[in-house]
Enzyme design. Sequence first.
Site, PDB file in Angstrom:
ATOM      1  N   ASP A  25       0.853  -1.178   0.000  1.00  0.00           N
ATOM      2  CA  ASP A  25       0.000   0.000   0.000  1.00  0.00           C
ATOM      3  C   ASP A  25       0.905   1.249   0.000  1.00  0.00           C
ATOM      4  O   ASP A  25       1.862   1.307  -0.764  1.00  0.00           O
ATOM      5  CB  ASP A  25      -0.961  -0.055   1.192  1.00  0.00           C
ATOM      6  CG  ASP A  25      -2.061   0.984   1.126  1.00  0.00           C
ATOM      7  OD1 ASP A  25      -3.059   0.754   0.411  1.00  0.00           O
ATOM      8  OD2 ASP A  25      -1.925   2.038   1.773  1.00  0.00           O
TER       9      ASP A  25
ATOM     10  N   HIS B  31      -5.797  -7.275  -0.983  1.00  0.00           N
ATOM     11  CA  HIS B  31      -4.901  -6.114  -0.838  1.00  0.00           C
ATOM     12  C   HIS B  31      -3.972  -6.267   0.361  1.00  0.00           C
ATOM     13  O   HIS B  31      -2.777  -6.010   0.264  1.00  0.00           O
ATOM     14  CB  HIS B  31      -5.748  -4.853  -0.697  1.00  0.00           C
ATOM     15  CG  HIS B  31      -4.955  -3.600  -0.597  1.00  0.00           C
ATOM     16  ND1 HIS B  31      -4.143  -3.140  -1.619  1.00  0.00           N
ATOM     17  CD2 HIS B  31      -4.840  -2.693   0.415  1.00  0.00           C
ATOM     18  CE1 HIS B  31      -3.570  -1.999  -1.248  1.00  0.00           C
ATOM     19  NE2 HIS B  31      -3.965  -1.715  -0.020  1.00  0.00           N
TER      20      HIS B  31
ATOM     21  N   ASP C 206      -6.614  -8.448  -5.360  1.00  0.00           N
ATOM     22  CA  ASP C 206      -6.574  -7.093  -4.816  1.00  0.00           C
ATOM     23  C   ASP C 206      -7.573  -6.195  -5.529  1.00  0.00           C
ATOM     24  O   ASP C 206      -7.619  -6.164  -6.766  1.00  0.00           O
ATOM     25  CB  ASP C 206      -5.156  -6.529  -4.985  1.00  0.00           C
ATOM     26  CG  ASP C 206      -4.929  -5.220  -4.268  1.00  0.00           C
ATOM     27  OD1 ASP C 206      -5.881  -4.683  -3.666  1.00  0.00           O
ATOM     28  OD2 ASP C 206      -3.795  -4.719  -4.316  1.00  0.00           O
TER      29      ASP C 206
END
Length: 287
Positions: A109, A265, A237
């Site tokens: 991320d 994710h 994701d």
Amino acid sequence: MPDFDPDQSLYPFTSRWVTLGDGTRMHYVDEGTGPVLLLLHGNPAWSFLYRNIILGLRGHFRCIAPDLPGFGLSQARAGFGYTAKEQADVIVDFVDQLGLKGIGVMMQDWGGPIGLHLTQTRPQSVERLIIGNTFGWPLKRRGPRVFSSIMGGMAGRMGAKHFNGVLLWFFRMGVTKPLRKEVWDMYQAPFKQRKKRAPTHIFPKQLTEADEFLQRVEEGLSAISNRPALILWGDKDFAFNGDERGRFETAFPYHLSITLKGAGHFIQEDAPDAINKAVLDWYGYSE
């Protein structure tokens, strides 16, 4: 003082703090001995995201997992804006304060741009990169731009303030395996107070507002392209697809790329055992 106490049955680590040059009080865990693994989380997580990675790897590595200011147990300095550039500079200062060398950086991320910025800023300190479901350049696709305008705009700001909306949305969409209640409680713990929730909607806003910072990160990729890279990619994701993965594979020719099948994710939640095995094998610890 910390706003909550981590559940020691899930997060059985000693909490440590360091005060940085700008006054930020950073919380982190430092477990094990061996090569340094710096574990960088993104939004809206904290070092708790890496608990199973730390438990699986601390027998071979020194696992250091900080909380970004505004997340977990870290306390930002007065006037901190929670922008991507500020967060990235904090991590550089954190590494300097701890005197870390020979680092393998795991990033996911927003930990991606932050970790890449660290590598570009302190190339003598970072030896390896572990890249999972992240990015390192301005996101020009329509999807992320629309997401930024919603989650980073008035809707996201009000949703975050009144019902922790960003956190709820991310962790409902970001994992393929439902979180147990006690785990979910720990992700919510830093943001129980409404006044603590602003960072969760600032990061989505930064997907468009941090273009200048992200452009510099992208331009600096060639300077660190000789780093060995382990690319670990969850194939379910909602945010980052094969396009980002392919760009990383091109940017880092000395890479090993592994698909984490069925992982979303938050790969640290969905595939910790596969991640730990891949890291151990890549470092040569396989039996």
